[in-house]
Design a protein around this motif. Structure first.
Motif, mmCIF file in Angstrom:
data_model
loop_
_atom_site.group_PDB
_atom_site.id
_atom_site.type_symbol
_atom_site.label_atom_id
_atom_site.label_comp_id
_atom_site.label_asym_id
_atom_site.label_seq_id
_atom_site.Cartn_x
_atom_site.Cartn_y
_atom_site.Cartn_z
ATOM 1 N N UNK A 112 0.859 -1.187 0.000
ATOM 2 C CA UNK A 112 0.000 0.000 0.000
ATOM 3 C C UNK A 112 0.891 1.232 0.000
ATOM 4 N N UNK A 113 0.507 2.238 -0.780
ATOM 5 C CA UNK A 113 1.302 3.457 -0.895
ATOM 6 C C UNK A 113 0.431 4.659 -0.590
ATOM 7 N N UNK A 114 0.858 5.450 0.384
ATOM 8 C CA UNK A 114 0.202 6.710 0.742
ATOM 9 C C UNK A 114 1.064 7.857 0.228
ATOM 10 N N UNK A 115 0.583 8.537 -0.826
ATOM 11 C CA UNK A 115 1.323 9.639 -1.448
ATOM 12 C C UNK A 115 0.929 10.950 -0.758
ATOM 13 N N UNK A 116 1.924 11.753 -0.408
ATOM 14 C CA UNK A 116 1.625 12.978 0.328
ATOM 15 C C UNK A 116 1.139 12.658 1.729
ATOM 16 N N UNK A 117 1.903 11.812 2.428
ATOM 17 C CA UNK A 117 1.438 11.245 3.698
ATOM 18 C C UNK A 117 1.499 12.230 4.852
ATOM 19 N N UNK A 118 2.165 13.365 4.675
ATOM 20 C CA UNK A 118 2.247 14.395 5.710
ATOM 21 C C UNK A 118 2.790 13.793 7.013
ATOM 22 N N UNK A 119 2.088 13.987 8.118
ATOM 23 C CA UNK A 119 2.602 13.549 9.422
ATOM 24 C C UNK A 119 2.372 12.069 9.706
ATOM 25 N N UNK A 120 1.898 11.331 8.706
ATOM 26 C CA UNK A 120 1.726 9.886 8.863
ATOM 27 C C UNK A 120 0.348 9.447 9.285
ATOM 28 N N UNK A 121 -0.563 10.379 9.515
ATOM 29 C CA UNK A 121 -1.889 9.996 9.997
ATOM 30 C C UNK A 121 -2.601 9.072 9.013
ATOM 31 N N UNK A 122 -2.463 9.319 7.715
ATOM 32 C CA UNK A 122 -3.166 8.477 6.740
ATOM 33 C C UNK A 122 -2.624 7.046 6.706
ATOM 34 N N UNK A 123 -1.318 6.813 6.477
ATOM 35 C CA UNK A 123 -0.852 5.412 6.455
ATOM 36 C C UNK A 123 -1.018 4.712 7.792
ATOM 37 N N UNK A 124 -0.873 5.440 8.898
ATOM 38 C CA UNK A 124 -1.102 4.812 10.197
ATOM 39 C C UNK A 124 -2.579 4.450 10.381
ATOM 40 N N UNK A 125 -3.483 5.263 9.861
ATOM 41 C CA UNK A 125 -4.904 4.920 9.917
ATOM 42 C C UNK A 125 -5.167 3.626 9.151
ATOM 43 N N UNK A 145 2.852 -10.328 5.287
ATOM 44 C CA UNK A 145 3.889 -9.362 4.924
ATOM 45 C C UNK A 145 3.179 -8.123 4.383
ATOM 46 N N UNK A 146 2.946 -7.181 5.268
ATOM 47 C CA UNK A 146 2.220 -5.960 4.913
ATOM 48 C C UNK A 146 3.223 -4.816 4.798
ATOM 49 N N UNK A 147 3.287 -4.222 3.599
ATOM 50 C CA UNK A 147 4.140 -3.060 3.363
ATOM 51 C C UNK A 147 3.249 -1.844 3.144
ATOM 52 N N UNK A 148 3.313 -0.909 4.051
ATOM 53 C CA UNK A 148 2.610 0.363 3.874
ATOM 54 C C UNK A 148 3.682 1.440 3.779
ATOM 55 N N UNK A 149 3.754 2.085 2.636
ATOM 56 C CA UNK A 149 4.773 3.099 2.367
ATOM 57 C C UNK A 149 4.125 4.477 2.390
ATOM 58 N N UNK A 150 4.708 5.388 3.151
ATOM 59 C CA UNK A 150 4.272 6.780 3.148
ATOM 60 C C UNK A 150 5.364 7.645 2.560
ATOM 61 N N UNK A 151 5.030 8.477 1.571
ATOM 62 C CA UNK A 151 6.016 9.375 0.968
ATOM 63 C C UNK A 151 5.508 10.808 1.020
ATOM 64 N N UNK A 200 4.295 -1.454 10.789
ATOM 65 C CA UNK A 200 3.655 -1.774 9.512
ATOM 66 C C UNK A 200 3.923 -0.703 8.454
ATOM 67 N N UNK A 201 4.450 0.455 8.871
ATOM 68 C CA UNK A 201 4.583 1.599 7.973
ATOM 69 C C UNK A 201 6.040 2.044 7.897
ATOM 70 N N UNK A 202 6.509 2.329 6.680
ATOM 71 C CA UNK A 202 7.812 2.950 6.475
ATOM 72 C C UNK A 202 7.613 4.255 5.718
ATOM 73 N N UNK A 203 8.564 5.177 5.901
ATOM 74 C CA UNK A 203 8.455 6.496 5.284
ATOM 75 C C UNK A 203 9.716 6.809 4.500
#
Length: 462
Positions: A112-125, A145-151, A200-203
């Motif tokens: 999963x990819x969160x583009x424009x993740x800002x302070x991480x609230x979206x990928x953490x949600x 194996x869950x990859x959630x990427x925030x950029x 679960x989340x990397x930035x």
């Protein structure tokens, strides 16, 4: 007192062009006053007297690269909070994520990819929601194996995201029980997300325009991409090219979620449009499905402008609303940086000069509520209603506040007024100060809640 930087028209145009080429932020082409305020602060910090001086510094190797990162951080409006856009998170909870979990039962691998993740609230949600869905299905999160990427382009926001510590302002839509389950208190006004969700989340830093270069940007395939309130900064041609690039990074039958007001209108032949309650989602087609022959299904779906068919009295007077938009954005950025008291004072200062600005009264009420100043919040919500008799969201929040305070009869009366107002609107009409929530979506959310309370996730839009 230092002399303010000089912004002659030619220099400002050159600076704006340089920023737009680097970042793609077409958003500022008609907001030069706002750009001058933001860039001027950086110029004063470095002692740059003219745009030429600042441009020279930006081109100065490592020093310029470091300044670009700082400039990119302040140019992007990073106000966000957990579970933002209730209707889209309802679609994620009830349709999109369950479908992805079912499809991945064998591989137990999701990207999963969160583009424009800002302070991480979206990928953490997303992490919190996905962990709960896996548990409800009797599946062990550790076995997947869950990859959630925030950029994001803002290094400041990314640093805050990695710390995973959030103020009451960012957690304003999470009730006390869930906050206790998902977060650990650091101070009375600061909470840290539990490690089981953090891991679960990397930035990582990424300019969304990287996707338009060969081999640029994160590589697919992704099962889900979220790019919400990002494309509004770009010209339509760039936004369309970016959607195409995202579609190319989706796995077959992968999903894409965009914001409600993005400038893209046609996705054929890259994506199918899926209508879900209160929102649209987009899905990658099955390969070799004869996409060139498929007509645009989005062209048959109206994407309403922000005020379509909304009764005029729902909208704050244009002369006030236009003037206060930059002020409101600055206040939100201040609050999102954790300086809520300062943000409230900014509201007071503005209202001392513009006492009938309903937008800032509403923002002050939300801030006061988040800080526990319930009497101030109630007074300000009532003032919004006085200034703008048909303001739906002010009644929505006031009813919730009164109900929490035990004034159930008064809360019920105000909620009934709110519902009556919403039913006067076209279902697709976007509610002012509702963060993209439509009139029809609000009615659906109310009908789905067992206790008939109005939703608390429709917050102040950025």
């Amino acid at each position: 007192m230092s002399t303010p930087p000089a912004f002659p028209p030619a220099g400002l145009r050159k600076l704006l062009g340089t920023i737009t080429r680097r970042t793609g932020l077409h958003y500022y082409t008609d907001k030069t006053d706002l750009l001058e305020d933001m860039v001027g602060a950086r110029m004063r910090l470095h002692g740059c007297r003219t745009c030429h001086d600042y441009l020279a510094m930006l081109a100065d190797g490592a020093r310029g690269d470091a300044e670009w990162r700082e400039l990119e951080s302040i140019l992007t409006i990073g106000e966000t909070f957990f579970f933002r856009y209730a209707e889209q998170f309802a679609a994620l909870e009830h349709t999109i994520l369950p479908a992805l979990v079912r499809r991945a039962r064998v591989t137990r691998h999701l990207r999963i990819w969160s583009i424009g993740c800002s302070n991480g609230a979206e990928p953490y949600s997303i992490a919190i929601l996905l962990a709960r869905l896996l548990a409800d299905a009797g599946l062990e999160t550790q076995a997947w194996h869950v990859e959630i990427l925030g950029t994001d382009i803002s290094t400041r926001a990314l640093e805050q995201a990695r710390q995973a510590e959030f103020s009451a302002w960012t957690l304003r839509d999470i009730d006390a029980a869930r906050r206790a389950a998902w977060f650990v208190p650091v101070t009375p006004r600061l909470w840290r997300l539990h490690e089981r969700y953090r891991r679960m989340v990397t930035f990582r830093y990424s300019n969304v325009l990287d996707m338009l270069r060969p081999d640029g940007g994160p590589a697919g395939p992704f099962d889900l991409i979220l790019c919400r309130n990002v494309l509004i900064y770009f010209a339509q041609a760039q936004a369309t090219a970016l959607v195409h690039a995202m579609a190319a990074r989706l796995a077959p039958q992968g999903w894409l979620l965009l914001g409600h007001s993005e400038p893209v209108t046609d996705f054929t032949p890259w994506l199918d449009t899926v209508r879900l309650p209160g929102t649209l989602a987009f899905r990658a087609p099955v390969p070799d499905a004869g996409r060139a022959a498929v007509p645009s299904r989005l062209s048959a779906v109206r994407r309403p402008p922000a005020r379509m068919d909304t009764p005029p009295c729902l909208v704050v007077d244009d002369s006030v609303a236009v003037d206060s938009v930059p002020v409101a954005n600055a206040i939100r950025r201040t609050a999102d940086d954790g300086h809520v008291t300062r943000a409230m004072q900014m509201c007071r200062d503005h209202l001392a000069r513009h006492p009938v600005d309903a937008r800032i009264h509403f923002l002050f009420a939300v801030l006061a509520w988040g800080e526990g100043c319930l009497a101030q919040a109630e007074e300000s919500f009532r003032r919004v209603i006085y200034l703008c008799r048909d303001h739906v969201m002010a009644r929505c929040y006031l009813a919730r506040l009164l109900e929490d305070a035990g004034a159930r009869a008064e809360a019920r009366r105000i909620r009934q007024q709110m519902v009556a107002l919403v039913r006067r609107c076209a279902p697709e009409a976007v509610l002012p100060e509702g963060d993209g929530l439509t009139a029809g979506g609000l009615l659906r959310l109310i009908s789905h809640m067992d206790d008939a309370r109005p939703p608390s996730r429709a917050r102040v839009p950025s």
